[in-house]
Write an enzyme that holds these catalytic residues in place. Sequence first.
Site, PDB file in Angstrom:
ATOM      1  N   ARG A 242      33.781 103.374  46.583  1.00  0.00           N
ATOM      2  CA  ARG A 242      32.538 104.207  45.955  1.00  0.00           C
ATOM      3  C   ARG A 242      32.961 104.633  44.602  1.00  0.00           C
ATOM      4  NH1 ARG A 242      29.912 101.318  48.630  1.00  0.00           N
ATOM      5  NH2 ARG A 242      28.358 101.859  50.303  1.00  0.00           N
ATOM      6  N   GLU A 271      25.773 104.517  39.111  1.00  0.00           N
ATOM      7  CA  GLU A 271      25.606 103.355  39.113  1.00  0.00           C
ATOM      8  C   GLU A 271      24.002 103.197  39.727  1.00  0.00           C
ATOM      9  OE1 GLU A 271      28.595 101.464  42.114  1.00  0.00           O
ATOM     10  OE2 GLU A 271      26.752 101.178  43.282  1.00  0.00           O
ATOM     11  N   HIS A 290      28.971  96.258  41.367  1.00  0.00           N
ATOM     12  CA  HIS A 290      29.021  96.608  42.872  1.00  0.00           C
ATOM     13  C   HIS A 290      28.389  95.015  43.661  1.00  0.00           C
ATOM     14  CE1 HIS A 290      28.152  99.792  45.995  1.00  0.00           C
ATOM     15  NE2 HIS A 290      28.484  98.554  46.567  1.00  0.00           N
ATOM     16  N   ILE A 291      29.418  94.224  43.459  1.00  0.00           N
ATOM     17  CA  ILE A 291      28.887  92.917  44.196  1.00  0.00           C
ATOM     18  C   ILE A 291      30.219  92.425  45.155  1.00  0.00           C
ATOM     19  CG2 ILE A 291      27.859  92.138  42.009  1.00  0.00           C
ATOM     20  CD1 ILE A 291      30.489  90.543  41.519  1.00  0.00           C
TER      21      ILE A 291
HETATM   22  C1  8YV Z   1      26.851  96.507  49.742  1.00  0.00           C
HETATM   23  C2  8YV Z   1      28.452  98.157  50.050  1.00  0.00           C
HETATM   24  O1  8YV Z   1      26.330  95.684  48.452  1.00  0.00           O
HETATM   25  O2  8YV Z   1      28.429  97.724  52.319  1.00  0.00           O
HETATM   26  C3  8YV Z   1      28.449  98.267  51.541  1.00  0.00           C
HETATM   27  O3  8YV Z   1      28.996  99.664  51.658  1.00  0.00           O
HETATM   28  O4  8YV Z   1      28.722  98.945  49.205  1.00  0.00           O
HETATM   29  C4  8YV Z   1      27.927  96.834  49.742  1.00  0.00           C
HETATM   30  O5  8YV Z   1      28.479  95.923  50.699  1.00  0.00           O
HETATM   31  C5  8YV Z   1      25.542  97.448  49.774  1.00  0.00           C
HETATM   32  O6  8YV Z   1      26.009  98.756  50.398  1.00  0.00           O
HETATM   33  C6  8YV Z   1      24.449  97.016  50.515  1.00  0.00           C
HETATM   34  O7  8YV Z   1      23.432  97.896  51.026  1.00  0.00           O
END
Ligand code: 8YV
Length: 324
Positions: A242, A271, A290-291
């Site tokens: 994060r 973001e 964030h992929i």
């Molecule tokens: C997602 C993520 O894109 O799972 C998580 O904590 O950061 C990512 O896998 C996102 O959170 C989907 O809600």
Amino acid sequence: MGDKPVVFATRKLPEAVEARLVRDYEAILNPDDRLYTADELVEISAGADAILPCHSEKLTAEVIGRLSDRVKAIANFSVGYDHVDTEAAKRRGIIVTNTPDVLSDATAEIAILCMLGAARRATEGVALVREAGWKDWSPKFMVGTQVTGKRFGVIGMGRVGQVTAKRARGFDMAVHYTKRSRLDAGTEAALGASYHATIEELLPHCDVLSLHCPATPETTGLLNAERIALLPKGAIVVNTARGAVIDDEALIAALKSGHVAAAGLDVFNGEPTDIHPEYRKLDNVFGLPHIGSATLETRDGMGFRALDNLDAIFAGKEPVDRVA
Ligand code: 8YV
């Protein structure tokens, strides 16, 4: 409406996930995938027994305080749940779950991409090819950092951290880590990992530092100026956890001075629209939007896991992934 529980999916989910959701529940879907406001989330969930949100929905104490008594569960489509105030959920008797494990491989792939993209100057290289700026070659052209055989440091050696460390071993990297509770001897040996009791003790051993800890009040701004100074000069910083775990001003200063050679970042404070503007300008930042979990099989897996948790909750059982 029949007697099936009503589940409000805040975002458009993969087809197979929505198909199962519609089969087993009364579903409130979001076919246009619009990002709802807090008021809309409260309003729509008034007709729901459970919410299935993504990290894009900020379920703060204020929002949770306004939810209808009907809402019994928040089954996140994510492993991280810093977007949910779990204490507020507990006060309201709302069960909260997440989706661990199913996204570890996909996120580890992105962590390795971030490491290589940063180390081998992918931002500059891609721009040279795409913008037709590639005119010449010389022995010093685009010389980056080689990671093979170097030291790979992990803060937060949980599920994603462990898979990423395993992948880094494929580059003959020596794994170093810190974690609140040390791994058992077998796991440590399998990863060939050296344990350090504190972050401060770990950092001097990191040619690459990869962050995998959750965002909590304790980890906010964890990678600050004092700690960055403990990294070897020329280290690479990778963040797929994060944005909150990094002090942006401190990292940007280190990227400018060269103390940190480059950063590979998939997550950012502010973001998607409000990230620190310097991250967009610095050549030694390899940034992704964030992929980490963005593959079809993983997104299906996350949705099914969220539904498994809801199935348990509505069958009166304890969901496997309960976090509050
Ligand atoms: C997602 C993520 O894109 O799972 C998580 O904590 O950061 C990512 O896998 C996102 O959170 C989907 O809600």
